[in-house]
Design an enzyme around this catalytic site. Sequence first.
Site, PDB file in Angstrom:
ATOM      1  N   GLY A 243       2.922  -3.914   8.626  1.00  0.00           N
ATOM      2  CA  GLY A 243       3.069  -5.302   8.174  1.00  0.00           C
ATOM      3  C   GLY A 243       1.901  -6.180   8.586  1.00  0.00           C
TER       4      GLY A 243
ATOM      5  N   HIS B 151      11.279 -23.254   9.703  1.00  0.00           N
ATOM      6  CA  HIS B 151      10.237 -23.971  10.450  1.00  0.00           C
ATOM      7  C   HIS B 151       8.847 -23.857   9.831  1.00  0.00           C
ATOM      8  CE1 HIS B 151      12.623 -24.040  14.535  1.00  0.00           C
ATOM      9  NE2 HIS B 151      13.321 -24.519  13.502  1.00  0.00           N
TER      10      HIS B 151
ATOM     11  N   ASP C 258       0.878  -1.173   0.000  1.00  0.00           N
ATOM     12  CA  ASP C 258       0.000   0.000   0.000  1.00  0.00           C
ATOM     13  C   ASP C 258       0.916   1.223   0.000  1.00  0.00           C
ATOM     14  OD1 ASP C 258       0.923   0.242   2.600  1.00  0.00           O
ATOM     15  OD2 ASP C 258      -1.055   0.177   3.539  1.00  0.00           O
ATOM     16  N   HIS C 259       0.314   2.399   0.204  1.00  0.00           N
ATOM     17  CA  HIS C 259       1.096   3.637   0.198  1.00  0.00           C
ATOM     18  C   HIS C 259       2.174   3.641   1.287  1.00  0.00           C
ATOM     19  CE1 HIS C 259      -2.214   3.958   2.969  1.00  0.00           C
ATOM     20  NE2 HIS C 259      -1.580   4.925   3.617  1.00  0.00           N
TER      21      HIS C 259
ATOM     22  N   GLY D   5      -1.723  -5.635   8.353  1.00  0.00           N
ATOM     23  CA  GLY D   5      -2.864  -5.798   7.445  1.00  0.00           C
ATOM     24  C   GLY D   5      -2.532  -6.757   6.323  1.00  0.00           C
TER      25      GLY D   5
ATOM     26  N   ARG E  52       9.929 -32.695  11.525  1.00  0.00           N
ATOM     27  CA  ARG E  52       8.829 -32.429  12.465  1.00  0.00           C
ATOM     28  C   ARG E  52       8.065 -31.160  12.061  1.00  0.00           C
ATOM     29  NH1 ARG E  52      13.323 -30.337  14.992  1.00  0.00           N
ATOM     30  NH2 ARG E  52      13.081 -28.374  16.121  1.00  0.00           N
TER      31      ARG E  52
ATOM     32  N   CYS F 169       3.209  -3.253   4.022  1.00  0.00           N
ATOM     33  CA  CYS F 169       2.308  -2.163   4.413  1.00  0.00           C
ATOM     34  C   CYS F 169       2.999  -1.414   5.557  1.00  0.00           C
ATOM     35  CB  CYS F 169       0.908  -2.674   4.761  1.00  0.00           C
ATOM     36  SG  CYS F 169       0.793  -3.809   6.139  1.00  0.00           S
ATOM     37  N   GLY F 170       2.284  -0.580   6.267  1.00  0.00           N
ATOM     38  CA  GLY F 170       2.942   0.246   7.280  1.00  0.00           C
ATOM     39  C   GLY F 170       3.489  -0.567   8.434  1.00  0.00           C
TER      40      GLY F 170
ATOM     41  N   ARG G  21       6.837   1.104   7.909  1.00  0.00           N
ATOM     42  CA  ARG G  21       6.992   2.179   8.887  1.00  0.00           C
ATOM     43  C   ARG G  21       7.862   1.781  10.067  1.00  0.00           C
ATOM     44  NH1 ARG G  21       0.678   4.079   8.605  1.00  0.00           N
ATOM     45  NH2 ARG G  21       0.917   5.518   6.860  1.00  0.00           N
TER      46      ARG G  21
HETATM   47  C1  RB5 Z   1      -2.013   2.467   6.565  1.00  0.00           C
HETATM   48  O1  RB5 Z   1      -2.134   3.664   7.285  1.00  0.00           O
HETATM   49  C2  RB5 Z   1      -1.770   1.298   7.516  1.00  0.00           C
HETATM   50  O2  RB5 Z   1      -2.894   1.068   8.290  1.00  0.00           O
HETATM   51  C3  RB5 Z   1      -1.379   0.069   6.744  1.00  0.00           C
HETATM   52  O3  RB5 Z   1      -0.270   0.323   5.964  1.00  0.00           O
HETATM   53  C4  RB5 Z   1      -1.007  -1.146   7.577  1.00  0.00           C
HETATM   54  O4  RB5 Z   1      -0.071  -0.796   8.537  1.00  0.00           O
HETATM   55  C5  RB5 Z   1      -2.110  -1.915   8.119  1.00  0.00           C
HETATM   56  O5  RB5 Z   1      -1.918  -2.929   8.811  1.00  0.00           O
END
Ligand code: RB5
Length: 152
Positions: free
Chosen positions: A68, A98, A8-9, A70, A132, A65-66, A109
């Site tokens: 990680g 594993h 994402d952004h 989502g 295992r 993502c920000g 982020r």
């Molecule tokens: C975006 O603001 C943020 O919510 C997304 O990148 C991520 O961190 C979600 O889990």
Amino acid sequence: MRIVIASDHAGFKLKKAIADGLEARGIDFTDVGTHSEERVDYVEYGEEAMKRLTSGEFDRAVLVCGAGLGMTIVANKFKGVRGTLCLDEYMAEMSRAHNDSNCLTLAGRILPADEALRVLDVWLDTAFEGGRHQERLDKIIDLENRNFRLVE
Ligand code: RB5
């Protein structure tokens, strides 16, 4: 190995660094977006990458993502995906040795690009140990078969 990457952004910049890292290693990859820092929802990008991973078009995926989180949730909604958030090299090693991770998720982020590239290298270079751990993955496959109701 063919890898699909998405973000994402909030993961866009780190995804670019990951793309450069894959290119430097000579690994064939496709970037399914997003392609700027304009705000988007991570769900669609994660979904596109996971569809293309689970179709067999790609062998592995990297999602950013920000935090990680989502992207990790999206990844693990797909049968056969073992999406693992890795914040350091130890997690990357364990996720492969594993858990036979086929989808690395990263936090744009949290992790600086140089650390994320070290995580990527470990994730790419570590083999699954089997034994295992395969027995445990077999239990996860059984769990998926009992809980995923796939309606196409
Ligand atoms: C975006 O603001 C943020 O919510 C997304 O990148 C991520 O961190 C979600 O889990």
